[in-house]
Design an enzyme around this catalytic site. Structure first.
Site, PDB file in Angstrom:
ATOM      1  N   LYS A  95       0.817  -1.227   0.000  1.00  0.00           N
ATOM      2  CA  LYS A  95       0.000   0.000   0.000  1.00  0.00           C
ATOM      3  C   LYS A  95       0.839   1.261   0.000  1.00  0.00           C
ATOM      4  O   LYS A  95       0.436   2.278  -0.572  1.00  0.00           O
ATOM      5  CB  LYS A  95      -0.976   0.006   1.168  1.00  0.00           C
ATOM      6  CG  LYS A  95      -0.352  -0.266   2.532  1.00  0.00           C
ATOM      7  CD  LYS A  95      -0.531  -1.697   2.952  1.00  0.00           C
ATOM      8  CE  LYS A  95       0.530  -2.084   3.950  1.00  0.00           C
ATOM      9  NZ  LYS A  95       0.127  -3.140   4.846  1.00  0.00           N
TER      10      LYS A  95
ATOM     11  N   GLU B  34      -5.119  -5.773  -5.020  1.00  0.00           N
ATOM     12  CA  GLU B  34      -6.242  -6.037  -4.101  1.00  0.00           C
ATOM     13  C   GLU B  34      -5.780  -6.182  -2.651  1.00  0.00           C
ATOM     14  O   GLU B  34      -6.427  -5.698  -1.723  1.00  0.00           O
ATOM     15  CB  GLU B  34      -6.964  -7.325  -4.538  1.00  0.00           C
ATOM     16  CG  GLU B  34      -8.104  -7.737  -3.643  1.00  0.00           C
ATOM     17  CD  GLU B  34      -9.182  -6.678  -3.552  1.00  0.00           C
ATOM     18  OE1 GLU B  34      -9.940  -6.526  -4.508  1.00  0.00           O
ATOM     19  OE2 GLU B  34      -9.252  -5.969  -2.523  1.00  0.00           O
TER      20      GLU B  34
ATOM     21  N   VAL C 235      -5.356  -3.187   0.393  1.00  0.00           N
ATOM     22  CA  VAL C 235      -6.379  -2.580   1.267  1.00  0.00           C
ATOM     23  C   VAL C 235      -7.276  -3.682   1.826  1.00  0.00           C
ATOM     24  O   VAL C 235      -7.873  -4.453   1.065  1.00  0.00           O
ATOM     25  CB  VAL C 235      -7.263  -1.568   0.493  1.00  0.00           C
ATOM     26  CG1 VAL C 235      -8.305  -0.957   1.421  1.00  0.00           C
ATOM     27  CG2 VAL C 235      -6.408  -0.479  -0.142  1.00  0.00           C
TER      28      VAL C 235
ATOM     29  N   GLY D 154      -6.568  -6.429   3.510  1.00  0.00           N
ATOM     30  CA  GLY D 154      -6.052  -7.808   3.555  1.00  0.00           C
ATOM     31  C   GLY D 154      -6.851  -8.730   2.646  1.00  0.00           C
ATOM     32  O   GLY D 154      -6.877  -8.564   1.425  1.00  0.00           O
TER      33      GLY D 154
ATOM     34  N   GLY E 110       2.392 -11.656  12.770  1.00  0.00           N
ATOM     35  CA  GLY E 110       2.640 -11.257  11.375  1.00  0.00           C
ATOM     36  C   GLY E 110       1.642 -10.239  10.854  1.00  0.00           C
ATOM     37  O   GLY E 110       1.464 -10.107   9.646  1.00  0.00           O
TER      38      GLY E 110
ATOM     39  N   ASP F  25      -0.266   3.706   7.866  1.00  0.00           N
ATOM     40  CA  ASP F  25      -0.701   2.564   7.052  1.00  0.00           C
ATOM     41  C   ASP F  25      -2.146   2.765   6.591  1.00  0.00           C
ATOM     42  O   ASP F  25      -2.480   2.523   5.418  1.00  0.00           O
ATOM     43  CB  ASP F  25      -0.566   1.279   7.890  1.00  0.00           C
ATOM     44  CG  ASP F  25      -1.051   0.053   7.140  1.00  0.00           C
ATOM     45  OD1 ASP F  25      -0.326  -0.430   6.267  1.00  0.00           O
ATOM     46  OD2 ASP F  25      -2.172  -0.417   7.438  1.00  0.00           O
TER      47      ASP F  25
ATOM     48  N   LYS G 121      -3.906   3.304   2.750  1.00  0.00           N
ATOM     49  CA  LYS G 121      -5.078   2.550   2.272  1.00  0.00           C
ATOM     50  C   LYS G 121      -6.221   3.493   1.887  1.00  0.00           C
ATOM     51  O   LYS G 121      -6.879   3.293   0.858  1.00  0.00           O
ATOM     52  CB  LYS G 121      -5.520   1.551   3.338  1.00  0.00           C
ATOM     53  CG  LYS G 121      -4.499   0.438   3.555  1.00  0.00           C
ATOM     54  CD  LYS G 121      -4.749  -0.340   4.832  1.00  0.00           C
ATOM     55  CE  LYS G 121      -3.768  -1.497   4.986  1.00  0.00           C
ATOM     56  NZ  LYS G 121      -3.785  -2.107   6.324  1.00  0.00           N
TER      57      LYS G 121
HETATM   58  N1  HSE Z   1       0.097  -3.899   9.066  1.00  0.00           N
HETATM   59  C1  HSE Z   1      -1.110  -4.026   8.315  1.00  0.00           C
HETATM   60  C2  HSE Z   1      -2.275  -4.170   9.272  1.00  0.00           C
HETATM   61  C3  HSE Z   1      -1.016  -5.205   7.403  1.00  0.00           C
HETATM   62  O1  HSE Z   1      -2.038  -4.438  10.448  1.00  0.00           O
HETATM   63  O2  HSE Z   1      -3.412  -4.024   8.860  1.00  0.00           O
HETATM   64  C4  HSE Z   1      -2.135  -5.315   6.404  1.00  0.00           C
HETATM   65  O3  HSE Z   1      -2.146  -4.222   5.518  1.00  0.00           O
END
Ligand code: HSE
Length: 321
Positions: free
Chosen positions: A105, A129, A132, A134, A187, A201, A205
């Site tokens: 992103k 895809e 945004v 996941g 993760g 982040d 998005k």
């Molecule tokens: N670090 C991001 C989150 C990963 O926690 O949503 C997915 O974009």
């Protein structure tokens, strides 16, 4: 069976999740699509780490050009993260005639025009895809099934890490740092989790959603953004005393004919559907002038949900080759 060779840039959490998604569902993908998808080259320094998947050591390379110039490779998956060198690599791949799929992103938000123009100029596809929401197929929906609409509002929870932290603090009284460490271990978090907790982040998005849904190009740093790093247990208790939970909300809507957008921790009444979106789940509300209100819900972070979105893009491209 149509064989399609793929180059993978980066085999960290999401690269591994993508590889696993393909391997665990290979038989079904082949049966449903007639595609034999092979990740033949992987750009990755760490060739020793036990990823829980069997990867031939011969697949690894440390030379990105060996992927961009490989005439057998038609699709490049970029999962390095960060704006550079990821953007330059994606441009090089498209200039080499390869379609590109990414979950990145930050790179898409920063270089949307350059990347989409490179795809058009080279007659290849550029799909993102997984960048945004996941595993939620929100971009495909906005640019496909919902295309007949004018969008009037988009609002949602777009970061799994912060939603996980807020959920653990609210439901289990956990400390902020402890919940963040857990999100990292699972993760969900970015390499530098500051991007998660400070809202950067989500700004990336929302910038992508603004481009696709409203045709409005906004740089992520121009979006008024407040993260959750200052949220305390006391704030959460104060919200609870008013029958609310705190969620990190991204919002874009028209007011007085102007498009407004912002990201902020927000009190959501416990009866609101977004209040029940917990842990790493994301949710996106969309209002279209024909369809009315829609809500998309699913895992917004994590190797397999993100791998699912990445592979969905790969399959769409491979079908059309
Ligand atoms: N670090 C991001 C989150 C990963 O926690 O949503 C997915 O974009």
């Amino acid at each position: 069976m149509k064989r399609v060779n793929i180059g993978l840039l980066g085999m960290g959490n999401i690269g591994t999740g993508t590889y696993k998604t393909l391997e665990m569902n290979r038989a079904g993908i082949e049966a449903r699509t007639g595609l034999d998808l092979r990740i033949t080259r992987i750009l990755e320094i760490d060739t020793e780490r036990d990823r829980g998947v069997s990867v031939s050591k011969d697949s690894f390379t440390q030379d990105p050009d060996s992927i961009f110039s490989d005439p057998e490779i038609s699709i490049v998956i970029e999962l390095l993260g960060g704006v550079e060198p990821a953007t330059s690599f994606m441009l090089a791949a498209m200039n080499g005639g390869k379609s590109v799929v990414t979950a990145n992103k930050a790179a898409v938000a920063a270089n949307y025009e350059a990347l989409t123009e490179a795809a058009a100029k080279n007659g290849v596809q550029f799909r993102f895809e997984a960048s945004v929401g996941g595993g939620i197929p929100i971009l495909t929906a906005l640019t496909g099934a919902l295309l007949a609409n004018e969008y009037t509002e988009i609002m949602g929870i777009l970061n799994g890490t912060t939603n996980y932290i807020l959920t653990k603090m609210t439901q289990e009284g956990r400390a902020y740092e402890e919940a963040l460490a857990e999100a990292q271990a699972k993760g969900f978090a970015e390499a530098d989790p500051t991007a998660d907790v400070e809202g950067t982040d989500v700004a990336n998005k929302l910038a992508i959603l603004l481009s696709l849904a409203f045709g409005k190009r906004v740089r992520p740093e121009e979006i008024p953004t407040k993260g959750i790093s200052q949220i305390t247990k006391e704030d959460i208790e104060e919200a609870r005393s008013q029958g609310c939970v705190i969620k990190l909300i991204a919002s874009a809507f028209y007011a007085d004919g102007k498009l407004k957008y912002f990201i902020s921790p927000t009190y959501m009444h416990e009866t609101h559907p977004l209040a029940g979106v917990s842990n790493e789940f994301n949710a996106v509300f969309v209002k279209g002038n024909a369809v009315g209100e829609l809500m998309f819900y699913g895992k917004g972070a994590g190797p397999l949900p993100t791998g699912s979105a990445v592979m969905g893009d790969v399959i769409e491209i491979a079908r059309s080759l």
